[in-house]
Design an enzyme around this catalytic site. Structure first.
Site, PDB file in Angstrom:
ATOM      1  N   LYS A 234      23.405  31.010  10.821  1.00 38.26           N
ATOM      2  CA  LYS A 234      23.572  30.021   9.757  1.00 38.26           C
ATOM      3  C   LYS A 234      24.833  30.330   8.952  1.00 38.26           C
ATOM      4  O   LYS A 234      25.651  29.470   8.696  1.00 38.26           O
ATOM      5  CB  LYS A 234      22.328  30.042   8.862  1.00 38.26           C
ATOM      6  CG  LYS A 234      22.389  29.072   7.721  1.00 38.26           C
ATOM      7  CD  LYS A 234      21.088  29.043   6.938  1.00 38.26           C
ATOM      8  CE  LYS A 234      21.278  28.251   5.647  1.00 38.26           C
ATOM      9  NZ  LYS A 234      20.087  28.192   4.818  1.00 38.26           N
TER      10      LYS A 234
ATOM     11  N   GLU B  23       8.610  36.401   5.089  1.00 38.31           N
ATOM     12  CA  GLU B  23       9.892  36.218   4.401  1.00 38.31           C
ATOM     13  C   GLU B  23       9.742  35.114   3.348  1.00 38.31           C
ATOM     14  O   GLU B  23      10.385  35.152   2.304  1.00 38.31           O
ATOM     15  CB  GLU B  23      11.010  35.893   5.405  1.00 38.31           C
ATOM     16  CG  GLU B  23      12.401  36.062   4.824  1.00 38.31           C
ATOM     17  CD  GLU B  23      13.514  36.089   5.871  1.00 38.31           C
ATOM     18  OE1 GLU B  23      14.023  37.176   6.190  1.00 38.31           O
ATOM     19  OE2 GLU B  23      13.879  35.010   6.374  1.00 38.31           O
TER      20      GLU B  23
ATOM     21  N   LYS C 124      21.059  45.559   3.134  1.00 38.97           N
ATOM     22  CA  LYS C 124      22.363  45.207   3.724  1.00 38.97           C
ATOM     23  C   LYS C 124      23.482  45.873   2.930  1.00 38.97           C
ATOM     24  O   LYS C 124      24.419  46.431   3.496  1.00 38.97           O
ATOM     25  CB  LYS C 124      22.575  43.686   3.688  1.00 38.97           C
ATOM     26  CG  LYS C 124      21.692  42.887   4.636  1.00 38.97           C
ATOM     27  CD  LYS C 124      22.125  41.427   4.595  1.00 38.97           C
ATOM     28  CE  LYS C 124      21.135  40.508   5.278  1.00 38.97           C
ATOM     29  NZ  LYS C 124      21.416  39.105   5.069  1.00 38.97           N
TER      30      LYS C 124
ATOM     31  N   GLY D 207      16.882  29.442   7.285  1.00 36.90           N
ATOM     32  CA  GLY D 207      16.968  30.112   8.593  1.00 36.90           C
ATOM     33  C   GLY D 207      15.655  30.068   9.351  1.00 36.90           C
ATOM     34  O   GLY D 207      15.610  29.740  10.543  1.00 36.90           O
ATOM     35  N   ARG D 208      14.549  30.377   8.670  1.00 35.43           N
ATOM     36  CA  ARG D 208      13.258  30.453   9.365  1.00 35.43           C
ATOM     37  C   ARG D 208      12.654  29.082   9.652  1.00 35.43           C
ATOM     38  O   ARG D 208      11.569  28.995  10.231  1.00 35.43           O
ATOM     39  CB  ARG D 208      12.288  31.339   8.582  1.00 35.43           C
ATOM     40  CG  ARG D 208      12.151  31.002   7.119  1.00 35.43           C
ATOM     41  CD  ARG D 208      11.441  32.124   6.363  1.00 35.43           C
ATOM     42  NE  ARG D 208      11.395  31.914   4.922  1.00 35.43           N
ATOM     43  CZ  ARG D 208      12.352  32.271   4.076  1.00 35.43           C
ATOM     44  NH1 ARG D 208      13.455  32.827   4.523  1.00 35.43           N
ATOM     45  NH2 ARG D 208      12.221  32.066   2.779  1.00 35.43           N
TER      46      ARG D 208
ATOM     47  N   GLU E 163      24.789  42.062  12.315  1.00 36.61           N
ATOM     48  CA  GLU E 163      24.283  42.322  13.668  1.00 36.61           C
ATOM     49  C   GLU E 163      24.816  41.284  14.660  1.00 36.61           C
ATOM     50  O   GLU E 163      25.271  41.609  15.757  1.00 36.61           O
ATOM     51  CB  GLU E 163      22.743  42.249  13.682  1.00 36.61           C
ATOM     52  CG  GLU E 163      22.049  43.324  12.880  1.00 36.61           C
ATOM     53  CD  GLU E 163      21.725  42.887  11.460  1.00 36.61           C
ATOM     54  OE1 GLU E 163      22.516  42.134  10.851  1.00 36.61           O
ATOM     55  OE2 GLU E 163      20.680  43.317  10.947  1.00 36.61           O
TER      56      GLU E 163
ATOM     57  N   HIS F 118      -7.911  44.678  24.188  1.00 33.96           N
ATOM     58  CA  HIS F 118      -7.956  46.048  24.724  1.00 33.96           C
ATOM     59  C   HIS F 118      -7.064  46.990  23.926  1.00 33.96           C
ATOM     60  O   HIS F 118      -6.747  48.076  24.392  1.00 33.96           O
ATOM     61  CB  HIS F 118      -7.551  46.036  26.199  1.00 33.96           C
ATOM     62  CG  HIS F 118      -8.514  45.233  27.016  1.00 33.96           C
ATOM     63  ND1 HIS F 118      -9.666  45.764  27.553  1.00 33.96           N
ATOM     64  CD2 HIS F 118      -8.523  43.913  27.328  1.00 33.96           C
ATOM     65  CE1 HIS F 118     -10.331  44.812  28.185  1.00 33.96           C
ATOM     66  NE2 HIS F 118      -9.670  43.684  28.059  1.00 33.96           N
TER      67      HIS F 118
HETATM   68  O1  F6P Z   1      16.995  38.412   7.293  1.00 31.47           O
HETATM   69  C1  F6P Z   1      17.655  37.651   6.348  1.00 31.47           C
HETATM   70  C2  F6P Z   1      18.240  36.428   6.957  1.00 31.47           C
HETATM   71  O2  F6P Z   1      19.036  35.838   5.992  1.00 31.47           O
HETATM   72  C3  F6P Z   1      17.193  35.447   7.479  1.00 31.47           C
HETATM   73  O3  F6P Z   1      16.658  34.662   6.495  1.00 31.47           O
HETATM   74  C4  F6P Z   1      17.989  34.703   8.477  1.00 31.47           C
HETATM   75  O4  F6P Z   1      17.161  33.970   9.318  1.00 31.47           O
HETATM   76  C5  F6P Z   1      18.708  35.841   9.159  1.00 31.47           C
HETATM   77  O5  F6P Z   1      19.042  36.712   8.087  1.00 31.47           O
HETATM   78  C6  F6P Z   1      19.909  35.468   9.958  1.00 31.47           C
HETATM   79  O6  F6P Z   1      20.903  34.868   9.182  1.00 31.47           O
HETATM   80  P1  F6P Z   1      22.073  34.038   9.840  1.00 31.47           P
HETATM   81  O7  F6P Z   1      21.473  32.894  10.588  1.00 31.47           O
HETATM   82  O8  F6P Z   1      22.925  33.586   8.710  1.00 31.47           O
HETATM   83  O9  F6P Z   1      22.823  34.937  10.774  1.00 31.47           O
END
Ligand code: F6P
Length: 541
Positions: free
Chosen positions: A196, A339, A509, A253-254, A202, A370
């Site tokens: 987003k 979240e 972060k 995002g979610r 990452e 199990h």
């Molecule tokens: O974990 C925090 C967060 O902001 C989530 O809400 C989001 O889905 C994720 O990081 C990834 O963010 P982005 O889509 O901006 O890479």
């Protein structure tokens, strides 16, 4: 909008809990009321919900509905659908419902459908594998830019393009991407960089690594092999990605699998099925908007969540999907619920005097039986369990002969019997007297029959919900996911929290950025707590 604990209904519920809730016995309730199953099971689009094995009755339901009304649940829902800035800490609207509204309906319809049409048309060109040459799709994203597609693609395996393989890389841990890259050839691979913000550490690290691998392995034409899905089109362009599908800050995002973040899903199941996923979700949106609260399944589930968390003191809820395709559903729901509702202050920033999000966890049935069902049956905690049963299997184009297909269908019956048996066992339990009457009781040199019977007894009265789908299709899955979204909205609305921000992820972060140079010895460990400094010293040695 009144916070739940400041309502008259909350006080009334407390009284009701003391009088009828704390000692509620499901077995007695079923024996007393032969109509319990029909009065406490409900129909929503694509999903039948049996709530009758929960620790409540019609009287409790009335108190909970009063609470929902007094907290202004309906007004809060309407404000979300209308695009009001309900995410107050980020001053944003929350409009994932607009992403699945039919063309011409709902806010932002022109932008939504323009991107959707373009994305689906582009996906079809990739799905023409003879022309595109693509065999592998690698989604690089994390959190909401990963968990939705990663859950939906295997869930809809029966509808997935047989010539395409899907991989999901999320972790900054290089063991994630390296095992995927090992199996790929640049000319056959499409990377979807999903973020987003297009700033997530990452995802950026993995995207850069993928590009370097692509070039090192002789790949050409980045424009054809890398696509970005993001609200930050400029950053994607700066990265060198020219094919981009955008979305908007009013998509959390979610809640984003319905947007361009759903591109891997569209590549997997095609344009028509992707539209069915949206249609299913829209049907649930309408149900949540229009069904009276007393028959509104997402609202009822959210109310039960409040009942268990704040009155029965349940700290977690376990989800058991009895469909192997839904194996990533618990992980998806963890982000969606924890979240969203893992908050400790109300909308005004005041510390809450009551609990919010439970821990959500689970594994598919029957594997979970199990592993940890022992604890659900005989452990010391009250953990409501959610069974997800799918009546008819969908084995897709497995190319099996009739005999094998018939045997697989019999296994489906076995699967369903297992799911039903678990919810029955949780509720009914087994007394020590019943266990003692079991013949033959296995002999033990160390325990007499009465002791053994106590070990072999189950308290029962452990609650569960069963959500029943007829088949797992794009339509029913869309409806199911939207059901969960609205359920989380409901409990968040009652708790008076902002379910749409996630500040709790930020501190880690920031600290990570500070620690990175200290780990690589560019900066000294001075000023750190002794534990972190000690660990850094060991890691650097
Ligand atoms: O974990 C925090 C967060 O902001 C989530 O809400 C989001 O889905 C994720 O990081 C990834 O963010 P982005 O889509 O901006 O890479």
């Amino acid at each position: 909008m009144i916070r739940c604990d400041r309502t008259a209904a909350w006080a009334a519920l407390k009284g009701h809990f003391e009088a009828h809730g704390r000692d509620f016995d499901l077995r007695v309730a079923f024996a007393r009321d032969p109509g319990r199953f029909s009065s406490l099971s409900f129909e929503a689009p694509g999903v039948f919900a049996d709530l009758s094995k929960n620790l409540f009755d019609v009287a409790t339901l009335h108190f909970l509905l009063d609470l929902a009304r007094e907290c202004g649940l309906e007004a809060q829902r309407d404000a979300m659908y209308a695009g009001k800035s309900i995410n107050t800490t980020e001053d944003r609207a929350v409009l994932h419902t607009a992403l699945r509204a039919p063309r011409g309906q709902g806010p932002h319809t022109d932008e939504v459908h323009a991107v959707l049409d373009a994305m689906l048309a582009w996906a079809e060109t990739v799905r023409d594998t003879a022309a595109s040459g693509i065999r592998h799709v690698v989604n690089i994203g994390i959190g909401g830019s990963d968990l939705g597609p990663q859950m939906v693609v295997p869930a809809l395996d029966a509808f997935v393009h047989p010539g395409l393989h899907f991989h999901f890389v999320s972790n900054v841990d290089g063991h994630d991407i390296s095992t995927v890259l090992r199996r790929l050839k640049p000319a056959e691979t499409l990377f979807v960089v999903a973020s987003k913000t297009f700033t997530t550490q990452e995802t950026m690290a993995n995207a850069q690594l993928a590009r370097s691998w692509f070039e090192a392995e002789g790949g050409t034409d980045i424009a054809r092999h890398f696509v970005a899905t993001t609200t930050n089109v400029e950053a994607a362009a700066a990265f060198g990605i020219t094919t981009t599908f955008g979305f908007w800050d009013w998509v959390g995002g979610r809640f984003s699998l319905w947007s361009a973040i759903g591109l891997p899903i569209a590549l997997a199941i095609g344009a028509d099925h992707f539209r069915e996923l949206l249609t299913g979700a829209h049907a649930m949106d309408r149900h949540f908007a229009e069904a009276p609260l007393a028959a509104n399944v997402p609202a009822l589930l959210g109310l039960l969540d409040v009942w268990y968390r704040n009155f029965h003191g349940a700290t977690s809820r376990s989800v058991a999907p009895y469909h192997h395709g839904l194996r990533r559903l618990p992980a998806y729901l963890q982000q969606l619920e924890m979240e969203s509702n893992g908050k400790r202050v109300d909308r005004d920033g005041e510390a809450l005097p009551y609990a919010t999000s439970p821990v959500v966890w689970g594994e598919p049935g029957t594997n979970s039986q199990h592993a940890y069902f022992q604890m659900l049956h005989q452990g010391t905690d009250l953990i409501p369990v959610e069974f997800l049963l799918v009546r008819r299997p969908t084995f897709g184009s497995a190319g099996l002969n009739d005999d094998l297909t018939a045997r697989l269908e019999r296994q489906q019956t076995l699967l369903l019997a297992n799911g039903l048996a678990q919810s029955q066992a949780l509720m009914c339990g087994k007394t020590a007297e019943q266990a003692l009457a079991d013949r033959p009781l296995p002999a033990s040199a160390q325990a007499d029959a009465a002791t053994l019977a106590r070990h072999r007894s189950f308290p029962g009265n452990r609650p569960s919900t069963t959500l029943l789908l007829d088949r797992l299709t794009p339509h029913s899955l869309g409806a199911l996911i939207a059901l969960y979204e609205h359920r989380v909205f409901t409990s968040g609305a009652l708790w008076g929290i902002n379910s749409f921000d996630q500040w709790g992820v930020e501190l880690g972060k920031v600290l990570c950025r500070d620690l990175l140079p200290r780990l690589t010895a560019e900066a000294s460990p001075e000023g750190l707590d002794a534990s972190t400094a000690g660990l850094i010293a060991r890691l650097r040695s």
